[in-house]
Design a protein around this motif. Structure first.
Motif, PDB file in Angstrom:
ATOM      1  N   GLY A 167      34.559  -5.885  58.431  1.00  0.00           N
ATOM      2  CA  GLY A 167      34.220  -5.386  57.108  1.00  0.00           C
ATOM      3  C   GLY A 167      34.108  -3.887  57.011  1.00  0.00           C
ATOM      4  O   GLY A 167      33.973  -3.343  55.916  1.00  0.00           O
ATOM      5  N   ARG A 227      35.706  -1.662  54.258  1.00  0.00           N
ATOM      6  CA  ARG A 227      37.057  -2.209  54.160  1.00  0.00           C
ATOM      7  C   ARG A 227      37.466  -2.423  52.696  1.00  0.00           C
ATOM      8  O   ARG A 227      38.626  -2.215  52.332  1.00  0.00           O
ATOM      9  CB  ARG A 227      37.137  -3.530  54.929  1.00  0.00           C
ATOM     10  CG  ARG A 227      38.517  -4.162  54.898  1.00  0.00           C
ATOM     11  CD  ARG A 227      38.638  -5.316  55.855  1.00  0.00           C
ATOM     12  NE  ARG A 227      39.943  -5.933  55.769  1.00  0.00           N
ATOM     13  CZ  ARG A 227      40.373  -6.897  56.573  1.00  0.00           C
ATOM     14  NH1 ARG A 227      39.572  -7.352  57.529  1.00  0.00           N
ATOM     15  NH2 ARG A 227      41.578  -7.410  56.434  1.00  0.00           N
ATOM     16  N   ALA A 228      36.529  -2.827  51.858  1.00  0.00           N
ATOM     17  CA  ALA A 228      36.847  -3.032  50.443  1.00  0.00           C
ATOM     18  C   ALA A 228      37.307  -1.733  49.795  1.00  0.00           C
ATOM     19  O   ALA A 228      38.246  -1.725  48.979  1.00  0.00           O
ATOM     20  CB  ALA A 228      35.631  -3.593  49.712  1.00  0.00           C
ATOM     21  N   GLU A 229      36.676  -0.610  50.159  1.00  0.00           N
ATOM     22  CA  GLU A 229      37.079   0.687  49.624  1.00  0.00           C
ATOM     23  C   GLU A 229      38.461   1.070  50.140  1.00  0.00           C
ATOM     24  O   GLU A 229      39.290   1.617  49.385  1.00  0.00           O
ATOM     25  CB  GLU A 229      36.056   1.754  50.006  1.00  0.00           C
ATOM     26  CG  GLU A 229      36.423   3.177  49.575  1.00  0.00           C
ATOM     27  CD  GLU A 229      36.487   3.370  48.070  1.00  0.00           C
ATOM     28  OE1 GLU A 229      37.102   4.359  47.636  1.00  0.00           O
ATOM     29  OE2 GLU A 229      35.932   2.529  47.335  1.00  0.00           O
ATOM     30  N   GLU A 285      40.881  -0.989  50.978  1.00  0.00           N
ATOM     31  CA  GLU A 285      41.871  -1.809  50.285  1.00  0.00           C
ATOM     32  C   GLU A 285      42.051  -1.372  48.837  1.00  0.00           C
ATOM     33  O   GLU A 285      43.160  -1.409  48.303  1.00  0.00           O
ATOM     34  CB  GLU A 285      41.462  -3.274  50.374  1.00  0.00           C
ATOM     35  CG  GLU A 285      41.553  -3.819  51.798  1.00  0.00           C
ATOM     36  CD  GLU A 285      41.050  -5.245  51.933  1.00  0.00           C
ATOM     37  OE1 GLU A 285      40.454  -5.768  50.958  1.00  0.00           O
ATOM     38  OE2 GLU A 285      41.264  -5.844  53.005  1.00  0.00           O
TER      39      GLU A 285
END
Length: 349
Positions: free
Chosen positions: A142, A306-308, A310
Protein backbone atom coordinates in the motif's frame (compact mmCIF):
# COMPACT_ATOMS: atom_id res chain seq x y z
CA UNK A 1 26.64 26.55 -25.28
CA UNK A 2 30.25 25.28 -25.18
CA UNK A 3 31.16 22.44 -27.52
CA UNK A 4 32.47 19.63 -25.33
CA UNK A 5 32.45 17.15 -28.20
CA UNK A 6 29.12 15.64 -27.10
CA UNK A 7 26.17 16.84 -29.20
CA UNK A 8 23.77 15.71 -26.46
CA UNK A 9 25.31 18.00 -23.86
CA UNK A 10 22.45 20.39 -23.05
CA UNK A 11 23.84 22.79 -20.46
CA UNK A 12 23.92 19.93 -17.98
CA UNK A 13 24.65 21.12 -14.46
CA UNK A 14 27.20 18.36 -13.98
CA UNK A 15 28.67 15.27 -15.63
CA UNK A 16 30.55 13.16 -13.10
CA UNK A 17 32.91 10.31 -14.00
CA UNK A 18 33.76 7.79 -11.28
CA UNK A 19 36.32 5.02 -11.01
CA UNK A 20 36.99 2.73 -8.06
CA UNK A 21 40.16 0.69 -8.60
CA UNK A 22 39.43 -1.73 -5.77
CA UNK A 23 36.07 -2.87 -7.15
CA UNK A 24 36.62 -2.07 -10.83
CA UNK A 25 33.65 0.32 -10.91
CA UNK A 26 33.44 2.71 -13.85
CA UNK A 27 30.37 4.92 -13.75
CA UNK A 28 28.86 8.13 -15.06
CA UNK A 29 26.31 10.31 -13.26
CA UNK A 30 24.84 13.11 -15.36
CA UNK A 31 22.79 15.86 -13.72
CA UNK A 32 20.79 17.81 -16.27
CA UNK A 33 18.72 20.11 -14.05
CA UNK A 34 17.87 20.64 -10.40
CA UNK A 35 15.58 23.61 -11.08
CA UNK A 36 12.54 21.79 -9.67
CA UNK A 37 14.34 19.70 -7.04
CA UNK A 38 16.98 16.97 -6.68
CA UNK A 39 17.91 15.29 -9.95
CA UNK A 40 16.09 11.95 -9.97
CA UNK A 41 16.70 9.10 -12.37
CA UNK A 42 17.64 5.44 -12.30
CA UNK A 43 21.01 3.78 -12.74
CA UNK A 44 21.53 1.23 -15.47
CA UNK A 45 24.20 -1.46 -15.79
CA UNK A 46 25.08 -1.88 -19.44
CA UNK A 47 27.90 -2.73 -21.82
CA UNK A 48 28.88 0.12 -24.14
CA UNK A 49 31.18 0.11 -27.16
CA UNK A 50 33.31 2.77 -25.46
CA UNK A 51 33.19 5.34 -22.68
CA UNK A 52 31.95 8.06 -25.04
CA UNK A 53 28.85 5.98 -25.77
CA UNK A 54 28.21 5.61 -22.04
CA UNK A 55 28.53 9.36 -21.46
CA UNK A 56 26.21 10.07 -24.40
CA UNK A 57 23.61 7.69 -22.98
CA UNK A 58 23.82 9.37 -19.57
CA UNK A 59 23.46 12.82 -21.16
CA UNK A 60 20.40 11.82 -23.19
CA UNK A 61 18.75 9.92 -20.36
CA UNK A 62 19.29 12.64 -17.76
CA UNK A 63 17.78 15.28 -20.04
CA UNK A 64 14.83 12.97 -20.61
CA UNK A 65 14.42 12.62 -16.85
CA UNK A 66 14.28 16.41 -16.43
CA UNK A 67 11.48 16.53 -18.96
CA UNK A 68 9.75 13.44 -17.58
CA UNK A 69 9.70 14.64 -13.99
CA UNK A 70 8.52 18.10 -15.02
CA UNK A 71 5.71 16.73 -17.18
CA UNK A 72 4.70 14.37 -14.36
CA UNK A 73 4.34 17.29 -11.98
CA UNK A 74 7.07 16.05 -9.63
CA UNK A 75 9.21 18.52 -7.64
CA UNK A 76 12.36 16.82 -8.92
CA UNK A 77 14.97 17.51 -11.55
CA UNK A 78 16.61 15.10 -13.96
CA UNK A 79 19.66 12.90 -13.62
CA UNK A 80 20.87 9.46 -14.66
CA UNK A 81 23.50 6.99 -13.59
CA UNK A 82 25.31 4.55 -15.86
CA UNK A 83 27.59 1.76 -14.65
CA UNK A 84 29.76 0.34 -17.42
CA UNK A 85 29.73 -3.44 -17.79
CA UNK A 86 33.05 -4.83 -19.07
CA UNK A 87 31.29 -7.26 -21.42
CA UNK A 88 27.75 -8.01 -22.63
CA UNK A 89 25.76 -9.97 -20.10
CA UNK A 90 28.19 -9.21 -17.29
CA UNK A 91 27.11 -9.14 -13.66
CA UNK A 92 27.72 -6.21 -11.36
CA UNK A 93 29.47 -7.13 -8.11
CA UNK A 94 28.50 -6.34 -4.53
CA UNK A 95 31.61 -4.21 -4.17
CA UNK A 96 30.77 -2.22 -7.31
CA UNK A 97 27.27 -1.57 -6.03
CA UNK A 98 28.71 -0.27 -2.77
CA UNK A 99 31.17 1.91 -4.68
CA UNK A 100 28.35 3.35 -6.76
CA UNK A 101 26.46 4.12 -3.56
CA UNK A 102 29.47 6.07 -2.31
CA UNK A 103 29.58 7.94 -5.62
CA UNK A 104 25.92 8.95 -5.20
CA UNK A 105 26.58 10.00 -1.60
CA UNK A 106 29.46 12.22 -2.73
CA UNK A 107 26.97 14.38 -4.65
CA UNK A 108 25.28 15.35 -1.36
CA UNK A 109 21.68 14.75 -2.43
CA UNK A 110 21.82 16.52 -5.79
CA UNK A 111 21.19 13.13 -7.46
CA UNK A 112 18.67 10.50 -6.34
CA UNK A 113 19.14 7.07 -7.88
CA UNK A 114 16.70 4.22 -8.52
CA UNK A 115 16.36 0.96 -10.42
CA UNK A 116 16.84 0.79 -14.19
CA UNK A 117 18.07 -1.70 -16.78
CA UNK A 118 20.37 -4.30 -15.25
CA UNK A 119 19.43 -3.41 -11.69
CA UNK A 120 16.95 -4.82 -9.16
CA UNK A 121 15.43 -4.08 -5.76
CA UNK A 122 18.10 -6.25 -4.14
CA UNK A 123 20.88 -4.33 -5.86
CA UNK A 124 19.31 -1.02 -4.85
CA UNK A 125 19.39 -2.21 -1.24
CA UNK A 126 23.16 -2.67 -1.49
CA UNK A 127 23.55 0.83 -2.96
CA UNK A 128 21.36 2.15 -0.13
CA UNK A 129 23.81 0.77 2.41
CA UNK A 130 26.15 3.59 1.34
CA UNK A 131 23.71 6.46 0.72
CA UNK A 132 20.19 7.48 1.62
CA UNK A 133 19.66 9.09 -1.77
CA UNK A 134 18.03 5.97 -3.21
CA UNK A 135 14.46 5.16 -4.10
CA UNK A 136 12.66 2.09 -5.42
CA UNK A 137 13.43 0.05 -2.31
CA UNK A 138 11.13 -2.71 -1.02
CA UNK A 139 8.18 -1.16 0.82
CA UNK A 140 5.16 -2.21 2.84
CA UNK A 141 1.96 -3.09 1.02
CA UNK A 142 0.00 0.00 0.00
CA UNK A 143 3.00 2.32 0.20
CA UNK A 144 4.58 4.24 -2.66
CA UNK A 145 7.85 2.75 -3.86
CA UNK A 146 9.34 -0.60 -4.74
CA UNK A 147 9.98 -1.95 -8.22
CA UNK A 148 9.07 0.85 -10.67
CA UNK A 149 8.53 -1.53 -13.62
CA UNK A 150 4.86 -2.41 -13.02
CA UNK A 151 3.98 1.25 -12.52
CA UNK A 152 5.74 2.21 -15.74
CA UNK A 153 3.86 -0.57 -17.51
CA UNK A 154 0.54 0.70 -16.16
CA UNK A 155 1.20 4.24 -17.40
CA UNK A 156 2.29 2.98 -20.82
CA UNK A 157 -0.85 0.82 -21.01
CA UNK A 158 -3.08 3.82 -20.29
CA UNK A 159 -1.12 5.87 -22.83
CA UNK A 160 -1.38 3.19 -25.52
CA UNK A 161 -5.15 3.05 -25.04
CA UNK A 162 -5.33 6.84 -25.31
CA UNK A 163 -3.18 6.75 -28.45
CA UNK A 164 -5.42 4.05 -29.97
CA UNK A 165 -8.46 6.25 -29.39
CA UNK A 166 -6.70 9.29 -30.83
CA UNK A 167 -4.89 7.68 -33.74
CA UNK A 168 -7.23 4.84 -34.67
CA UNK A 169 -10.57 6.20 -33.49
CA UNK A 170 -11.37 3.16 -31.34
CA UNK A 171 -12.76 3.00 -27.82
CA UNK A 172 -11.68 -0.60 -27.20
CA UNK A 173 -8.42 -2.50 -27.69
CA UNK A 174 -10.35 -5.58 -28.81
CA UNK A 175 -8.72 -6.78 -32.03
CA UNK A 176 -6.25 -3.87 -32.21
CA UNK A 177 -2.92 -5.22 -33.45
CA UNK A 178 -0.02 -4.08 -31.25
CA UNK A 179 3.57 -5.01 -32.10
CA UNK A 180 5.49 -4.96 -28.81
CA UNK A 181 9.28 -4.66 -28.97
CA UNK A 182 10.82 -5.78 -25.68
CA UNK A 183 9.04 -7.98 -23.14
CA UNK A 184 10.93 -7.13 -19.97
CA UNK A 185 9.29 -5.64 -16.90
CA UNK A 186 7.59 -2.84 -18.85
CA UNK A 187 6.89 -4.47 -22.22
CA UNK A 188 5.86 -7.74 -20.62
CA UNK A 189 3.55 -5.96 -18.18
CA UNK A 190 2.05 -3.94 -21.02
CA UNK A 191 1.46 -7.09 -23.09
CA UNK A 192 -0.38 -8.81 -20.24
CA UNK A 193 -2.65 -5.79 -19.73
CA UNK A 194 -3.38 -5.49 -23.45
CA UNK A 195 -4.09 -9.22 -23.71
CA UNK A 196 -6.80 -8.86 -21.07
CA UNK A 197 -8.42 -6.24 -23.30
CA UNK A 198 -8.44 -8.60 -26.29
CA UNK A 199 -5.70 -6.90 -28.29
CA UNK A 200 -3.96 -8.87 -31.02
CA UNK A 201 -0.31 -9.03 -30.00
CA UNK A 202 2.96 -9.73 -31.73
CA UNK A 203 5.92 -9.88 -29.36
CA UNK A 204 9.66 -9.60 -29.90
CA UNK A 205 12.71 -9.50 -27.68
CA UNK A 206 16.46 -9.94 -28.09
CA UNK A 207 15.87 -12.98 -25.89
CA UNK A 208 13.68 -14.88 -28.35
CA UNK A 209 12.91 -17.62 -25.82
CA UNK A 210 11.52 -15.04 -23.40
CA UNK A 211 9.26 -13.61 -26.09
CA UNK A 212 8.12 -17.11 -27.10
CA UNK A 213 7.26 -18.05 -23.52
CA UNK A 214 5.15 -14.92 -22.99
CA UNK A 215 3.49 -15.37 -26.38
CA UNK A 216 2.51 -18.91 -25.42
CA UNK A 217 1.07 -17.61 -22.14
CA UNK A 218 -0.96 -14.87 -23.82
CA UNK A 219 -1.86 -16.52 -27.13
CA UNK A 220 0.23 -13.99 -29.03
CA UNK A 221 2.44 -14.23 -32.10
CA UNK A 222 6.18 -13.58 -32.19
CA UNK A 223 8.58 -11.85 -34.54
CA UNK A 224 12.31 -11.27 -34.57
CA UNK A 225 13.67 -8.28 -32.70
CA UNK A 226 14.78 -6.79 -36.03
CA UNK A 227 11.47 -7.33 -37.85
CA UNK A 228 9.03 -6.16 -35.18
CA UNK A 229 9.34 -2.44 -35.93
CA UNK A 230 8.57 -2.80 -39.63
CA UNK A 231 5.73 -5.32 -39.52
CA UNK A 232 2.21 -4.30 -40.44
CA UNK A 233 0.32 -3.41 -37.26
CA UNK A 234 -2.02 -0.77 -35.90
CA UNK A 235 0.40 0.26 -33.15
CA UNK A 236 4.14 -0.26 -32.77
CA UNK A 237 5.16 -0.18 -29.11
CA UNK A 238 8.92 0.15 -28.45
CA UNK A 239 9.73 -1.03 -24.92
CA UNK A 240 13.41 -1.96 -25.18
CA UNK A 241 16.41 0.36 -25.59
CA UNK A 242 16.39 3.70 -27.37
CA UNK A 243 17.39 5.30 -30.67
CA UNK A 244 15.35 2.81 -32.71
CA UNK A 245 13.33 5.39 -34.66
CA UNK A 246 15.79 6.55 -37.28
CA UNK A 247 16.12 7.92 -40.79
CA UNK A 248 16.28 4.29 -41.92
CA UNK A 249 13.58 2.67 -39.81
CA UNK A 250 10.86 5.35 -39.95
CA UNK A 251 10.19 4.98 -43.72
CA UNK A 252 9.69 1.25 -43.11
CA UNK A 253 7.04 1.63 -40.40
CA UNK A 254 3.66 0.12 -41.32
CA UNK A 255 1.54 1.47 -38.47
CA UNK A 256 -0.60 4.47 -37.58
CA UNK A 257 0.67 4.90 -34.01
CA UNK A 258 4.01 4.59 -32.21
CA UNK A 259 3.40 4.36 -28.47
CA UNK A 260 5.72 2.62 -26.03
CA UNK A 261 7.80 2.89 -22.90
CA UNK A 262 11.40 2.85 -24.17
CA UNK A 263 13.49 5.92 -23.35
CA UNK A 264 14.92 8.09 -26.14
CA UNK A 265 13.11 6.30 -28.96
CA UNK A 266 14.02 9.02 -31.47
CA UNK A 267 17.63 8.80 -32.60
CA UNK A 268 17.67 12.51 -33.47
CA UNK A 269 15.38 15.53 -33.26
CA UNK A 270 14.77 15.24 -37.01
CA UNK A 271 13.26 11.81 -36.51
CA UNK A 272 10.32 13.35 -34.68
CA UNK A 273 9.68 15.41 -37.79
CA UNK A 274 9.99 12.33 -39.98
CA UNK A 275 7.32 10.53 -37.96
CA UNK A 276 5.07 13.58 -38.07
CA UNK A 277 5.52 13.97 -41.83
CA UNK A 278 4.29 10.41 -42.29
CA UNK A 279 1.16 11.13 -40.26
CA UNK A 280 2.08 8.62 -37.56
CA UNK A 281 0.79 9.59 -34.11
CA UNK A 282 3.63 9.56 -31.57
CA UNK A 283 3.46 9.34 -27.79
CA UNK A 284 6.55 11.19 -26.48
CA UNK A 285 8.40 8.61 -24.42
CA UNK A 286 9.07 10.65 -21.31
CA UNK A 287 5.38 11.54 -21.06
CA UNK A 288 3.96 8.04 -21.46
CA UNK A 289 6.58 6.18 -19.38
CA UNK A 290 6.48 8.38 -16.26
CA UNK A 291 4.69 5.83 -14.06
CA UNK A 292 7.86 4.39 -12.57
CA UNK A 293 9.39 7.71 -11.59
CA UNK A 294 6.07 8.86 -10.15
CA UNK A 295 6.17 5.79 -7.91
CA UNK A 296 9.76 6.06 -6.72
CA UNK A 297 9.69 9.86 -6.66
CA UNK A 298 6.77 9.96 -4.26
CA UNK A 299 8.50 7.26 -2.19
CA UNK A 300 11.64 9.39 -1.85
CA UNK A 301 9.69 12.57 -1.14
CA UNK A 302 7.40 10.84 1.34
CA UNK A 303 4.38 12.26 -0.44
CA UNK A 304 1.44 9.89 -0.65
CA UNK A 305 0.73 6.19 -0.85
CA UNK A 306 0.03 3.71 -3.61
CA UNK A 307 -3.41 5.25 -4.20
CA UNK A 308 -1.78 8.64 -4.83
CA UNK A 309 0.73 7.02 -7.20
CA UNK A 310 -2.06 5.39 -9.20
CA UNK A 311 -4.07 8.63 -9.27
CA UNK A 312 -1.10 10.49 -10.74
CA UNK A 313 -0.41 7.74 -13.28
CA UNK A 314 -4.04 7.98 -14.38
CA UNK A 315 -3.30 11.55 -15.54
CA UNK A 316 -0.77 10.42 -18.16
CA UNK A 317 -3.41 10.26 -20.95
CA UNK A 318 -4.39 13.86 -20.18
CA UNK A 319 -0.78 15.02 -20.55
CA UNK A 320 -0.51 13.15 -23.84
CA UNK A 321 -3.73 14.79 -25.03
CA UNK A 322 -2.26 18.20 -24.17
CA UNK A 323 0.71 17.43 -26.42
CA UNK A 324 -1.41 16.02 -29.23
CA UNK A 325 -3.81 18.98 -29.12
CA UNK A 326 -0.97 21.50 -29.35
CA UNK A 327 0.66 19.50 -32.14
CA UNK A 328 -2.57 19.64 -34.14
CA UNK A 329 -2.97 23.35 -33.44
CA UNK A 330 0.61 24.33 -34.28
CA UNK A 331 1.44 21.75 -36.92
CA UNK A 332 4.64 20.91 -35.03
CA UNK A 333 5.72 17.32 -34.26
CA UNK A 334 4.55 15.87 -30.95
CA UNK A 335 8.16 15.40 -29.87
CA UNK A 336 8.97 19.10 -30.27
CA UNK A 337 5.76 20.21 -28.59
CA UNK A 338 6.50 18.04 -25.56
CA UNK A 339 10.05 19.38 -25.38
CA UNK A 340 8.78 22.97 -25.42
CA UNK A 341 6.31 22.35 -22.61
CA UNK A 342 8.93 20.58 -20.50
CA UNK A 343 11.56 23.26 -21.12
CA UNK A 344 9.14 25.95 -19.97
CA UNK A 345 8.42 23.95 -16.81
CA UNK A 346 12.12 23.77 -15.89
CA UNK A 347 12.76 27.42 -16.75
CA UNK A 348 14.60 26.86 -20.00
CA UNK A 349 11.79 27.80 -22.36
Amino acid sequence: MPDWGFPDFDDHEGVHLFTDPDSGLRAVIAIHSTALGPAAGGVRYWHYADSSAAITDALRLSRGMSYKNAMAGLPMGGGKGVVLAPKPGGTITHAQLEAFGRAVESLCGRYVTAEDVGMSEERMKVIASQTRHVSGLPVAAGSAGGDPGPYTAMGVYLGVKAAAKRGLGVDSMQGVHVAVQGVGSVGGGLARLLAKDGAKLTLADVNAEKAAALAAELGADTASADAILTMQADIVSPNALGAILTETSIPQLQCKVVSGGANNQLATRLDGRRLHARGILYSPDYVINAGGIINVGLEYLGQGDRAEVEARIARIPDRLAQVWDESERSGDPESEVADRIAQQLIGRG
